[in-house]
Scaffold this motif. Structure first.
Motif, mmCIF file in Angstrom:
data_model
loop_
_atom_site.group_PDB
_atom_site.id
_atom_site.type_symbol
_atom_site.label_atom_id
_atom_site.label_comp_id
_atom_site.label_asym_id
_atom_site.label_seq_id
_atom_site.Cartn_x
_atom_site.Cartn_y
_atom_site.Cartn_z
ATOM 1 N N PRO A 1 0.814 -1.220 0.000
ATOM 2 C CA PRO A 1 0.000 0.000 0.000
ATOM 3 C C PRO A 1 0.844 1.266 0.000
ATOM 4 O O PRO A 1 1.984 1.298 0.474
ATOM 5 C CB PRO A 1 -0.806 -0.115 1.299
ATOM 6 C CG PRO A 1 -0.870 -1.583 1.572
ATOM 7 C CD PRO A 1 0.445 -2.133 1.099
ATOM 8 N N LEU A 2 0.257 2.330 -0.524
ATOM 9 C CA LEU A 2 0.893 3.642 -0.613
ATOM 10 C C LEU A 2 0.206 4.606 0.346
ATOM 11 O O LEU A 2 -1.021 4.610 0.466
ATOM 12 C CB LEU A 2 0.761 4.167 -2.048
ATOM 13 C CG LEU A 2 1.175 5.620 -2.318
ATOM 14 C CD1 LEU A 2 2.690 5.804 -2.153
ATOM 15 C CD2 LEU A 2 0.741 6.044 -3.735
ATOM 16 N N ALA A 3 1.005 5.418 1.029
ATOM 17 C CA ALA A 3 0.474 6.506 1.854
ATOM 18 C C ALA A 3 1.133 7.800 1.414
ATOM 19 O O ALA A 3 2.320 7.822 1.076
ATOM 20 C CB ALA A 3 0.736 6.253 3.338
ATOM 21 N N LEU A 4 0.369 8.888 1.417
ATOM 22 C CA LEU A 4 0.864 10.178 0.948
ATOM 23 C C LEU A 4 0.852 11.209 2.070
ATOM 24 O O LEU A 4 -0.076 11.262 2.873
ATOM 25 C CB LEU A 4 0.007 10.685 -0.220
ATOM 26 C CG LEU A 4 0.037 9.857 -1.492
ATOM 27 C CD1 LEU A 4 -0.837 10.501 -2.562
ATOM 28 C CD2 LEU A 4 1.459 9.671 -2.013
ATOM 29 N N GLU A 5 1.893 12.048 2.075
ATOM 30 C CA GLU A 5 2.074 13.045 3.125
ATOM 31 C C GLU A 5 1.634 14.432 2.688
ATOM 32 O O GLU A 5 1.939 14.869 1.571
ATOM 33 C CB GLU A 5 3.552 13.086 3.529
ATOM 34 C CG GLU A 5 3.867 14.108 4.608
ATOM 35 C CD GLU A 5 5.334 14.121 4.987
ATOM 36 O OE1 GLU A 5 5.735 15.025 5.758
ATOM 37 O OE2 GLU A 5 6.097 13.243 4.529
ATOM 38 N N ASN A 6 0.960 15.121 3.602
ATOM 39 C CA ASN A 6 0.681 16.548 3.412
ATOM 40 C C ASN A 6 1.991 17.314 3.606
ATOM 41 O O ASN A 6 2.779 16.992 4.492
ATOM 42 C CB ASN A 6 -0.345 17.031 4.435
ATOM 43 C CG ASN A 6 0.134 16.828 5.875
ATOM 44 O OD1 ASN A 6 0.503 15.716 6.265
ATOM 45 N ND2 ASN A 6 0.131 17.885 6.671
ATOM 46 N N ILE A 7 2.267 18.306 2.765
ATOM 47 C CA ILE A 7 3.553 18.984 2.858
ATOM 48 C C ILE A 7 3.418 20.365 3.501
ATOM 49 O O ILE A 7 2.325 20.923 3.603
ATOM 50 C CB ILE A 7 4.240 19.124 1.479
ATOM 51 C CG1 ILE A 7 3.512 20.166 0.609
ATOM 52 C CG2 ILE A 7 4.327 17.780 0.779
ATOM 53 C CD1 ILE A 7 4.335 20.652 -0.559
ATOM 54 N N ALA A 8 4.557 20.897 3.920
ATOM 55 C CA ALA A 8 4.629 22.280 4.389
ATOM 56 C C ALA A 8 4.780 23.191 3.183
ATOM 57 O O ALA A 8 5.351 22.799 2.166
ATOM 58 C CB ALA A 8 5.823 22.450 5.329
ATOM 59 N N ALA A 9 4.279 24.409 3.276
ATOM 60 C CA ALA A 9 4.352 25.328 2.141
ATOM 61 C C ALA A 9 4.662 26.738 2.614
ATOM 62 O O ALA A 9 4.166 27.184 3.648
ATOM 63 C CB ALA A 9 3.033 25.314 1.364
ATOM 64 N N LEU A 10 5.473 27.426 1.823
ATOM 65 C CA LEU A 10 5.776 28.825 2.090
ATOM 66 C C LEU A 10 4.821 29.764 1.362
ATOM 67 O O LEU A 10 4.742 30.941 1.673
ATOM 68 C CB LEU A 10 7.215 29.145 1.677
ATOM 69 C CG LEU A 10 8.328 28.567 2.560
ATOM 70 C CD1 LEU A 10 9.691 28.903 1.980
ATOM 71 C CD2 LEU A 10 8.215 29.089 3.976
ATOM 72 N N PHE A 11 4.118 29.253 0.366
ATOM 73 C CA PHE A 11 3.216 30.104 -0.403
ATOM 74 C C PHE A 11 1.922 29.361 -0.709
ATOM 75 O O PHE A 11 1.854 28.138 -0.629
ATOM 76 C CB PHE A 11 3.881 30.574 -1.706
ATOM 77 C CG PHE A 11 4.171 29.460 -2.690
ATOM 78 C CD1 PHE A 11 3.235 29.085 -3.641
ATOM 79 C CD2 PHE A 11 5.397 28.806 -2.675
ATOM 80 C CE1 PHE A 11 3.495 28.068 -4.556
ATOM 81 C CE2 PHE A 11 5.678 27.794 -3.587
ATOM 82 C CZ PHE A 11 4.728 27.421 -4.525
ATOM 83 N N SER A 12 0.898 30.126 -1.058
ATOM 84 C CA SER A 12 -0.404 29.578 -1.431
ATOM 85 C C SER A 12 -0.680 29.862 -2.901
ATOM 86 O O SER A 12 -0.184 30.844 -3.468
ATOM 87 C CB SER A 12 -1.519 30.202 -0.583
ATOM 88 O OG SER A 12 -1.325 29.966 0.778
#
Length: 438
Positions: free
Chosen positions: A139-150
């Motif tokens: 199985p695959l799991a995906l991570e939410n990332i940090a962001a400097l911009f929107s």
């Protein structure tokens, strides 16, 4: 979902310490940093003791406009099989843009960049996830990332975006609570509201990491102690759902083992406090309805194909990445200040990683290495990975007749020939150069 327990990111610099740490149930390894046929002895010893090892990819770019690269998927699958892993993980991000899809030069970010929360981007991501799931043995799991911009003009909240992704593909989630804190500082997103909207029943495990704030911007450095606000978010998550696993990430500035063990204890305590408070916060885990997906062998399959949206997503991502790494104008609607911060952060990371993968270059170039590299980076976007970037940097300097000293220039030329030819020319070169820098 299999219970993992408490873990830590395995890195060569702390490999011995990790083996001696009490209470380590599992470790995570950067997939691109290990070779399936030559696994580090430390990882093999951990596996023999029954410690689970999970490969964590950073270069697949499933949020990009292109279909996933077959070679990268094969490599990730090989690592999962070699490590006997119960799952593999990656990120909801794009890392490259341009190329044939947009009839423009190929650009590499060397970093995880946020995808727009739009219907087009979701369509592309869902199909890319399905392709990856079909190619992977676990199985695959995906991570939410940090962001400097929107991104301007977003159509969905993060909770809506991730919920629909889970419903349509059956993918699991790797929730990074440090990234929720980063997005709180940088984008004004409330962590409690984010947790309430997330499909927590899909969690495979949780990341915890440290960072630092500068000029009102939080940098997810993985090189600093875990701050209290991140632990508080972990407690809030644990009050809603029992996380199958929690892992401490640390990539640089490694402290003494006792300090890492103290952070692991703080993580365990944060989870314990949260579990004791279960039911005192709003929102409960729910089972995905899997609307728009067909279940086949436990994996969600898209019920409709992506048609005509890859080009639109590709054009938008190329314009953003070009402004960050090639000096083109910032697209309309983006915060120019934040984009400038991101561009400088990308260049600084690029200089730092090149210095790691090619440690001879800072020795040959001396104290001027960093400024020389940043000058190069402003003119030359990445066209491949960091090792290729190091070669391109050295070749660029040699074409300019640099560095100024004949001896340093000769050493740089020898290093470039040693690394770029079909076979190493002089085995003792690397050791000799590094000895000179000691």
């Amino acid at each position: 979902m299999r219970r993992l327990g408490t873990g830590i990111g395995w890195r060569p610099e702390i490999a011995d310490a990790v083996e001696r740490m009490p209470g380590i149930d599992w470790v995570e390894v950067v997939a691109e940093n290990v070779c399936p046929r030559h696994l580090p002895e430390s990882l093999l010893r951990l596996r023999e003791r029954g410690v689970t090892v999970v490969p964590h990819g950073v270069s697949l770019g499933l949020g990009g406009a292109d279909r996933p690269d077959e070679g990268r998927l094969t490599a990730l699958a090989e690592r999962a099989e070699a490590l006997g892993s119960p799952l593999v993980t990656e990120h909801i991000a794009f890392v490259r843009a341009g190329g044939a899809l947009t009839a423009s030069p190929r650009l590499e970010a060397g970093h995880l960049l946020p995808v727009p929360r739009t219907r087009d981007a979701l369509e592309v991501l869902c199909e890319n996830v399905r392709i990856a799931q079909d190619a992977l043995p676990v199985p695959l799991a995906l991570e939410n990332i940090a962001a400097l911009f929107s991104w301007p003009g977003e159509e969905l909240t993060e909770g809506q975006f991730l919920s629909e992704l889970v419903e349509r593909t059956g993918v699991r989630l790797l929730i990074d609570v440090a990234n929720l804190h980063t997005n709180h500082v940088n984008r004004g997103e409330d962590p409690a509201e984010a947790l309430a909207a997330l499909p927590l029943e899909a969690i495979a495990y949780v990341h915890v990491a440290g960072g630092f704030e500068r000029d009102g911007v939080w940098h997810d450095s993985h090189a600093h102690p875990v701050p209290r606000p991140v632990l508080d978010i972990l407690t809030g998550l644990a009050a809603r759902v029992a996380p199958p696993g929690v892992l401490l990430e640390r990539d640089e500035n490694f402290p003494e083992p006792a300090e890492l063990e103290g952070e692991l204890d703080a993580i365990r305590e944060a989870v314990t406090v949260g579990r004791a408070a279960e039911g005192t916060v709003g929102g409960t885990a729910r089972t995905p309805a899997l609307a728009g997906a067909v279940r086949a062998g436990g994996v969600g399959v898209l019920a409709r194909p992506v048609a005509g949206v890859r080009e639109r997503v590709g054009v938008a991502q190329t314009a953003v990445l070009s402004s960050l790494v090639a000096g083109t104008p910032v697209p309309e609607g983006f915060d120019r200040v934040r984009m400038g911060v991101q561009a400088r952060a990308l260049a600084a990371k690029r200089a730092g990683v090149v210095a790691k993968v090619a440690p001879e270059l800072p020795v040959i170039l001396g104290p001027g290495y960093r400024e020389t590299f940043l000058e190069y980076a402003r003119q030359r976007p990445m066209r491949g990975g960091y090792r290729l970037d190091a070669l391109d940097f050295a070749g660029h300097l040699l074409k300019l007749g640099r560095p100024a000293g004949a001896g340093a220039r000769r050493e740089l030329r020898d290093w470039w020939l040693h690394r770029s030819g079909p076979a190493p020319r002089r085995r003792g070169l690397v050791e000799r150069v590094l000895r000179r820098g000691v």
